[in-house]
Design an enzyme around this catalytic site. Structure first.
Site, PDB file in Angstrom:
ATOM      1  N   ARG A 330       0.894  -1.292   0.045  1.00  0.00           N
ATOM      2  CA  ARG A 330       0.028  -0.006  -0.052  1.00  0.00           C
ATOM      3  C   ARG A 330       1.189   1.307   0.004  1.00  0.00           C
ATOM      4  NH1 ARG A 330      -5.414   1.816   0.614  1.00  0.00           N
ATOM      5  NH2 ARG A 330      -6.021  -0.385   0.871  1.00  0.00           N
ATOM      6  N   GLU A 736      -9.573   6.270   7.544  1.00  0.00           N
ATOM      7  CA  GLU A 736      -8.065   6.365   7.278  1.00  0.00           C
ATOM      8  C   GLU A 736      -7.695   7.568   6.320  1.00  0.00           C
ATOM      9  OE1 GLU A 736      -5.951   2.154   7.168  1.00  0.00           O
ATOM     10  OE2 GLU A 736      -7.802   2.685   5.627  1.00  0.00           O
TER      11      GLU A 736
END
Length: 801
Positions: A330, A736
């Site tokens: 990621r 997030e």
């Protein structure tokens, strides 16, 4: 400390439901009153069961060593001790690794970090257990310890192979670029510091199984690992979660050891067990956000437009893989942040160190990846003498520049318009001029300003995790109970699911109750992570609603046809706690009772799987995300150039949540995420000594943000544009992405430092940017002014006054 927002000022968004408190309304958190009054029950608040025992572990005091001998005789004889175990007492598989192996519940013949459990004690009190573990006599053969990213890279020591993503020909682009820079930034990790520490409670069931209540984001993984540790089938283990007092990723995988240890003792002793880690043990024994050492080479033209980029991202993973594969992936996916790279190579190293295994943290590697290119944007701006915002806008994904380095198209062009809107509403250009004038006349206090964007992909990058289930039950009084696979850690997931169900049936939210997450209600749950809790579980709950509604509508058409009415699906509506049947209305509760009397099923299991997503690891291409959440923040800071002390003066945020399910909760998540990100980048300084022992092991020496660190001027607005992908009520994830808005604070601090050289030089500023690091960055600026030469982000560069 800023003034609190009046909840009455938070606007409700347009929505399709007119049910009280349904989707689009700023409905209060379902446990808000319980939290405020102290009646919200966490595991350590639960009544002590008869014969309950408490657990503590004895752990390694060396970072890397062979365990030569373990003498536990004194431990076993200590007051209050009932049982003591080592790895030889585990009946099943001695490993609690979430994806790959390598995380033994109890160390066998080798230890690989300070804090690794070697044995465990069950005693009549936590005090007795903690006191007993200190009596162990353990003999070690100490081995060389690898403690830093640099040491791991030199030794080519990795927990998993290096992965590479590529687009275009970066080497040719770099060769032909008009301008070149290379640089480096070290981004330190972060302690989760959840208010409720790691804790689990387990007791044996009458059929030889285990029921565990645990503070975890992943109940199904707990169920699976307990079954493996005890060598029993999954259906004998029930894993339950009502709420967590915070998690932030720290309870996605690392809650497993506590649940498994409690279950192991419960199974051995046929007694209830509670395992609660004291805060200091928690900080030593559990993983943190990964440190990243980011290096790059970049080529660009006179406008600042990138021509080619090479990134090398090296993560400090600790002694085992844990979730590092996905985390580094990621970071690589988000190394572009909001910018089109065109020609790029991105390498991700998963470095093995003899430290606690690092794990998930809000953003899951994305923030660390973004820090590399945001540093680069500022470096380019300084090199060319431009405003950093102009360089950022030049490089945004837009028009025909829409393909990411992993092959996914950025289809919804949000950021160009969002940034323009924030630039105007925050008076960015006017404030830039005012700050320039202020800095010109103030030798000791300098101000900085930065506007940074966020583009964050939403979906698990592991495809099979992108699914969810829900179980909906309607009772004969018209009330409902919904169970789903998501966990509540304070973020308001239960509230949003409550709103989704209420809106589906046009009833008030008071009719809907959300029960604790349990693996015997909804099986095979995915972790509540990757910002996908509402996306997945909301759609699963909606699916369950649709199934029941379809049966109810079918029943209504058939039942009322006997009264001479000819009805279609469109003639049956659910709204305002009523059921509209043609021209007739009937209270919802009465209609449900009528349906029950006519044997209509009033329960359903819903399921959802995210469409479109895939990623081919061999080619490093695919569409790993269903969509992107976007946002931008403007931060203004002031810095004392004599001490390095600073203050965040003002923050303006514009964030994209699609069609908001609950504006108040979404704004709360944006504010909280931003402040947590600000802590990561400015005050939270993880430190180890030369032996690998954690120094920052308590609130006394690890500074998280407090209410007094929150800027007095903090304005949050929601960007008004619905999600073009099919999501629950066209919303977007919010958990997030806001954390990365805090990069603007770090960039503003760096801007303030650079202002001491009239922005002819910009210093390296590793994170966290503590006052000490700001002081040394200012010292680097002074050195530049004296010599005209300095080291800019790792490369020697001559600057002209």
């Amino acid at each position: 400390m800023r003034k609190l927002i009046d909840p009455a000022q938070v606007k409700t968004t347009d929505n399709q439901s007119n049910s009280a408190g349904g989707v689009g309304h700023s409905t209060k958190h379902e446990s808000a009153r319980k939290h405020i009054s102290g009646s919200a029950q966490y595991i350590d608040d639960m009544p002590v069961l008869p014969n309950m025992l408490y657990v503590a572990t004895g752990y390694s005091c060396h970072a890397h060593a062979i365990v030569k001998s373990v003498d536990l005789s004194a431990v076993k004889q200590a007051i209050g001790v009932v049982d003591v175990i080592t790895h030889t007492d585990i009946p099943g598989h001695n490993d609690v690794g979430p994806v790959y192996g390598g995380d033994p519940l109890l160390a066998e013949h080798k230890v690989e970090y300070i804090g690794q459990p070697i044995f465990a004690v069950a005693a009549t009190s936590l005090h007795a257990a903690k006191k007993a573990v200190k009596l162990a006599k353990i003999e070690y053969q100490i081995l060389p310890a690898q403690l830093t990213v640099e040491e791991a890279l030199s030794a080519e020591s990795f927990v998993l192979p290096t992965h590479t993503m590529q687009i275009g020909d970066s080497e040719a682009a770099l060769t032909n670029a008009q301008h070149k820079l290379n640089g480096q930034i070290y981004v330190k990790g972060q302690e989760h510091f959840y208010l409720e520490g790691q804790i689990s409670q387990a007791w044996p069931t009458e059929d030889g199984g285990i029921h565990v209540i645990t503070s975890t984001q992943h109940p199904s993984e707990i169920q699976k690992l307990i079954a493996e540790i005890l060598s029993i089938p999954l259906h004998l283990v029930v894993s339950e979660v009502r709420r967590m007092g915070g998690a932030f990723g720290g309870k996605e995988s690392q809650a497993a050891a506590l649940a498994c240890m409690a279950a192991l003792f419960a199974n051995r002793l046929n007694r209830p067990i509670r395992y609660k880690m004291p805060r200091q043990d928690d900080m030593i024994q559990t993983g943190k956000r990964h440190d990243f050492d980011n290096k790059w080479q970049a080529g660009f033209d006179d406008s600042g437009l990138l021509q080619g980029v090479n990134f090398e991202l090296s993560a400090k993973c600790g002694y085992s893989p844990d979730l590092s594969e996905g985390i580094v992936d990621r970071a690589m996916f988000h190394a572009d942040n909001a910018y089109y790279l065109g020609n790029a190579v991105i390498k991700g190293h998963r470095c093995k160190t003899h430290t606690v295994s690092n794990t998930a943290f809000r953003g899951f590697g994305g923030p660390q990846g973004m820090m590399a290119i945001e540093t680069l944007m500022d470096d380019i701006a300084c090199y060319l003498g431009k405003d950093p915002l102009d360089v950022r806008k030049t490089n945004l994904y837009q028009a025909d520049r829409t393909t990411t380095h992993y092959g996914q198209e950025v289809e919804q062009q949000v950021l160009p318009e969002l940034i323009e809107q924030l630039e105007t509403s925050s008076n960015y250009r006017i404030r830039r001029e005012q700050i320039t004038a202020f800095n010109a006349t103030n030798p000791y206090v300098k101000k900085g300003l930065a506007l940074t964007p966020v583009k964050f992909g939403i979906s698990f990058t592991v495809k099979h995790l992108n699914q969810a289930g829900a179980l909906l039950q309607i009772y004969t009084d018209g009330t409902m109970l919904i169970n789903h696979g998501g966990t509540e850690m304070g973020q308001g997931l239960y509230t949003k699911i409550q709103q989704v169900v209420a809106s589906a049936f046009g009833v008030t939210v008071n009719r809907v109750n959300v029960s604790s997450t349990r693996t015997d209600k909804v099986p095979n749950t995915s972790p509540t992570a990757a910002s996908s809790g509402t996306d997945l579980n909301g759609m699963a709950a909606q699916n369950a609603c649709d199934i029941i509604k379809s049966s109810l509508i079918e029943f209504a058409i058939e039942h009322y046809s006997t009264q001479g009415l000819t009805l279609t699906n469109n003639d049956i509506c659910f709204e305002n706690d009523l059921v509209l049947i043609g021209q007739q209305t009937i209270p919802f509760g009465e209609f449900i009772k009528l349906a029950y009397m006519n044997r209509v099923p009033l329960f359903a299991a819903g399921h959802y799987k995210t469409p479109k997503i895939y990623y081919d690891r061999e080619t490093a291409k695919g569409q790993p995300f269903l969509y992107y959440a976007n946002g931008a923040a403007v931060s203004e800071v002031s810095v004392d150039t004599l001490t390095g002390e600073y203050k965040v003066e003002q923050v303006d945020i514009l964030h994209d949540v699609g069609q908001s399910l609950n504006p108040a909760l979404d704004i709360g998540q944006i504010e909280g995420g931003f402040v947590q990100g600000m802590g990561w980048l400015t005050t939270e300084d993880l430190s180890w000594d030369d032996s690998g022992k954690l120094i920052s092991n308590s609130p006394a020496n690890y500074k998280i943000p407090t209410a007094f660190d929150v800027p007095e001027k903090l304005k949050v607005d929601l960007y008004q544009q619905h999600n073009t992908e099919v999501t629950i009520h066209s919303s977007k994830a919010v958990g997030e992405p806001p954390l990365m808005l805090a990069i603007s604070v770090w960039a503003a601090l760096r801007d303030a430092c650079a202002s001491t050289t009239s922005h002819k030089f910009i210093p390296r500023l590793d994170t966290p940017a503590t006052p000490e690091r700001i002081f040394w960055a200012l010292k680097e600026c002074q050195d530049y002014l004296h010599t005209g030469t300095s080291r800019v982000q790792g490369s020697e560069k001559e600057q002209v006054n």
